[in-house]
Scaffold this active site. Structure first.
Site, short mmCIF file in Angstrom:
data_model
loop_
_atom_site.label_atom_id
_atom_site.label_comp_id
_atom_site.label_asym_id
_atom_site.label_seq_id
_atom_site.Cartn_x
_atom_site.Cartn_y
_atom_site.Cartn_z
N ASP A 45 0.85 -1.20 0.00
CA ASP A 45 0.00 0.00 0.00
C ASP A 45 0.88 1.24 0.00
O ASP A 45 1.60 1.51 0.96
CB ASP A 45 -0.89 0.00 1.26
CG ASP A 45 -1.83 1.19 1.28
OD1 ASP A 45 -2.95 1.06 0.75
OD2 ASP A 45 -1.44 2.25 1.81
N TYR A 50 3.28 9.93 -0.77
CA TYR A 50 4.38 9.38 0.04
C TYR A 50 5.74 9.60 -0.64
O TYR A 50 6.78 9.48 0.01
CB TYR A 50 4.20 7.87 0.31
CG TYR A 50 2.95 7.46 1.05
CD1 TYR A 50 2.13 8.39 1.69
CD2 TYR A 50 2.56 6.12 1.12
CE1 TYR A 50 0.96 8.00 2.35
CE2 TYR A 50 1.41 5.73 1.79
CZ TYR A 50 0.61 6.67 2.40
OH TYR A 50 -0.54 6.28 3.05
N LYS A 75 -2.64 5.87 -4.35
CA LYS A 75 -3.73 6.80 -4.06
C LYS A 75 -3.49 8.15 -4.72
O LYS A 75 -2.34 8.59 -4.85
CB LYS A 75 -3.83 7.03 -2.54
CG LYS A 75 -3.71 5.76 -1.71
CD LYS A 75 -3.89 6.01 -0.22
CE LYS A 75 -3.54 4.76 0.58
NZ LYS A 75 -2.14 4.63 0.93
N HIS A 108 -7.37 9.72 -1.90
CA HIS A 108 -6.65 9.63 -0.62
C HIS A 108 -7.43 10.27 0.54
O HIS A 108 -7.51 9.71 1.63
CB HIS A 108 -5.27 10.28 -0.78
CG HIS A 108 -4.26 9.82 0.21
ND1 HIS A 108 -2.92 9.73 -0.08
CD2 HIS A 108 -4.37 9.42 1.50
CE1 HIS A 108 -2.26 9.28 0.97
NE2 HIS A 108 -3.13 9.10 1.94
P1 NDP Z 1 1.15 1.52 11.90
O1 NDP Z 1 0.01 1.46 12.85
O2 NDP Z 1 1.38 0.44 10.92
O3 NDP Z 1 2.43 1.73 12.81
C1 NDP Z 1 3.73 1.87 12.31
C2 NDP Z 1 4.64 2.09 13.51
O4 NDP Z 1 4.65 0.92 14.33
C3 NDP Z 1 6.05 2.39 13.11
O5 NDP Z 1 6.54 3.36 14.02
C4 NDP Z 1 6.76 1.05 13.33
O6 NDP Z 1 8.10 1.29 13.72
C5 NDP Z 1 5.98 0.44 14.48
N1 NDP Z 1 5.92 -1.04 14.42
C6 NDP Z 1 5.64 -1.80 13.36
N2 NDP Z 1 5.65 -3.10 13.68
C7 NDP Z 1 5.93 -3.17 15.00
C8 NDP Z 1 6.09 -4.25 15.91
N3 NDP Z 1 5.95 -5.51 15.53
N4 NDP Z 1 6.39 -3.95 17.21
C9 NDP Z 1 6.53 -2.67 17.61
N5 NDP Z 1 6.38 -1.60 16.78
C10 NDP Z 1 6.10 -1.86 15.49
O7 NDP Z 1 1.04 2.95 11.16
P2 NDP Z 1 1.00 3.46 9.66
O8 NDP Z 1 0.58 4.87 9.74
O9 NDP Z 1 2.25 3.18 8.95
O10 NDP Z 1 -0.18 2.63 8.99
C11 NDP Z 1 0.01 1.51 8.15
C12 NDP Z 1 -0.19 1.89 6.70
O11 NDP Z 1 -1.49 2.45 6.51
C13 NDP Z 1 0.73 3.00 6.18
O12 NDP Z 1 2.06 2.57 6.01
C14 NDP Z 1 0.00 3.39 4.92
O13 NDP Z 1 0.21 2.44 3.91
C15 NDP Z 1 -1.43 3.38 5.42
N6 NDP Z 1 -1.88 4.71 5.88
C16 NDP Z 1 -2.85 5.34 5.15
C17 NDP Z 1 -3.32 6.58 5.51
C18 NDP Z 1 -4.38 7.22 4.69
O14 NDP Z 1 -4.67 8.40 4.90
N7 NDP Z 1 -5.00 6.51 3.77
C19 NDP Z 1 -2.78 7.30 6.67
C20 NDP Z 1 -1.77 6.56 7.40
C21 NDP Z 1 -1.36 5.30 7.02
P3 NDP Z 1 9.39 0.75 12.83
O15 NDP Z 1 9.16 1.18 11.42
O16 NDP Z 1 10.54 1.40 13.48
O17 NDP Z 1 9.36 -0.74 13.01
#
Ligand code: NDP
Length: 275
Positions: A45, A50, A75, A108
């Site tokens: 995704d 981005y 998006k 988006h």
């Molecule tokens: P998430 O809820 O997926 O959280 C990501 C965070 O969690 C990062 O800081 C990561 O740190 C940490 N993390 C990941 N795995 C673990 C684990 N196993 N244990 C502990 N910490 C962990 O947030 P996102 O905002 O990234 O949401 C996921 C996806 O949703 C996005 O990447 C995007 O594709 C989508 N999205 C869409 C939006 C929209 O407006 N349509 C808005 C926001 C997100 P680290 O990288 O250091 O591991």
């Protein structure tokens, strides 16, 4: 590991668990998405905004994975962008991704102050007809935005990608979407690490009971709630951890206890005021 699929209202299947690349540094994206594909993810995704579609495209090309085994979403950012500029936007995304079609193309944000989302949706309907994308959907749409869209168009969005995690589940939007056959994609599935979700007793107790990590319990909760999810991590070991969730099942009581963590705890922007 067999990842379950959900059949969208377009007739296409989407892997319920994928990998998201929001805030993944464009300079690191090729390496990170390569790691994710090696971990087994087949659903990525991304979004034009981005700035990392090129890295996603390079990782896909390098992987040698057959195109029909991948599910790629991007998006369109419609803010201040008239729909007549919409086709160059999808063409630019496709070029950066190195693809002739994506599997899912989303608006988006509704950006209601700009009042462009209905016009933009009509352009997306045409992109699907033209084969530039297999399915089309929306993101961050609340019920009034969806009602207006459904009134004005022929194609019902395949998905609505919205903020969903245990402290913020948007039950009203989810019920509306379920009723209309719109699948829910949960963004920020781990709450973006912005609150101590993993320390909640409902999560920690289930993790202990199943010999899994709290993150795995939360991803599993999403799957059992029927959400499509794509947690993001820059780290290969966490990618593997978040993917390793198909060998256990939460009990009905465990799912209910995590669902009861709802407290209107939004961590992202509000769709009515984000323009
Ligand atoms: P998430 O809820 O997926 O959280 C990501 C965070 O969690 C990062 O800081 C990561 O740190 C940490 N993390 C990941 N795995 C673990 C684990 N196993 N244990 C502990 N910490 C962990 O947030 P996102 O905002 O990234 O949401 C996921 C996806 O949703 C996005 O990447 C995007 O594709 C989508 N999205 C869409 C939006 C929209 O407006 N349509 C808005 C926001 C997100 P680290 O990288 O250091 O591991």
């Amino acid at each position: 590991m067999t990842i379950p699929t959900i059949t969208l209202n377009s007739g296409r299947d989407i892997p319920q668990l994928g990998f998201g690349v929001f805030k993944v540094d464009p300079a690191e994206t090729e390496r990170i998405v390569t790691d994710a594909l090696e971990a087994g993810y087949r659903h990525i995704d991304t979004a034009a905004i981005y700035g990392n579609e090129e890295g996603v495209g390079r990782a896909i090309a390098k992987s040698g994975i057959p195109r029909d085994e991948l599910f790629i979403t991007t998006k369109q950012w419609i803010t201040e962008q008239a729909a007549d500029r919409s086709r160059p936007a999808i063409e630019s995304s496709l070029e950066k991704l190195g693809l002739d079609r994506v599997d899912l193309y989303l608006i988006h944000w509704p950006a209601p102050a700009n009042d462009l989302y209905v016009e933009a949706w009509h352009a997306l309907e045409q992109f699907q007809a033209d084969g530039l994308t297999s399915s089309i959907g929306v993101s961050n749409f609340l019920v009034p935005h969806l009602e207006r869209l459904l009134d004005a168009s022929d194609i019902v969005p395949a998905v609505n990608q919205i903020e969903v995690h245990p402290a913020y589940q948007q039950p009203g939007v989810q019920a509306f979407c379920r009723d209309k056959g719109i699948a829910i994609e949960a963004w920020a599935p781990l709450g973006q690490g912005k609150y101590p979700l993993f320390e909640e007793a409902a999560v920690a107790d289930a993790a202990e009971a199943h010999g899994k990590t709290p993150a795995q319990v939360v991803v599993r909760w999403h799957l059992q709630r029927g959400h499509i999810v794509f947690p993001k991590s820059n780290r290969a070991e966490r990618m593997a951890e978040n993917f390793d969730v198909t060998d256990f099942e939460l009990t009905i009581g465990e799912v209910a206890a995590i669902t009861a963590l709802e407290r209107d705890g939004r961590v992202g922007s509000h769709p009515d005021s984000f323009n």
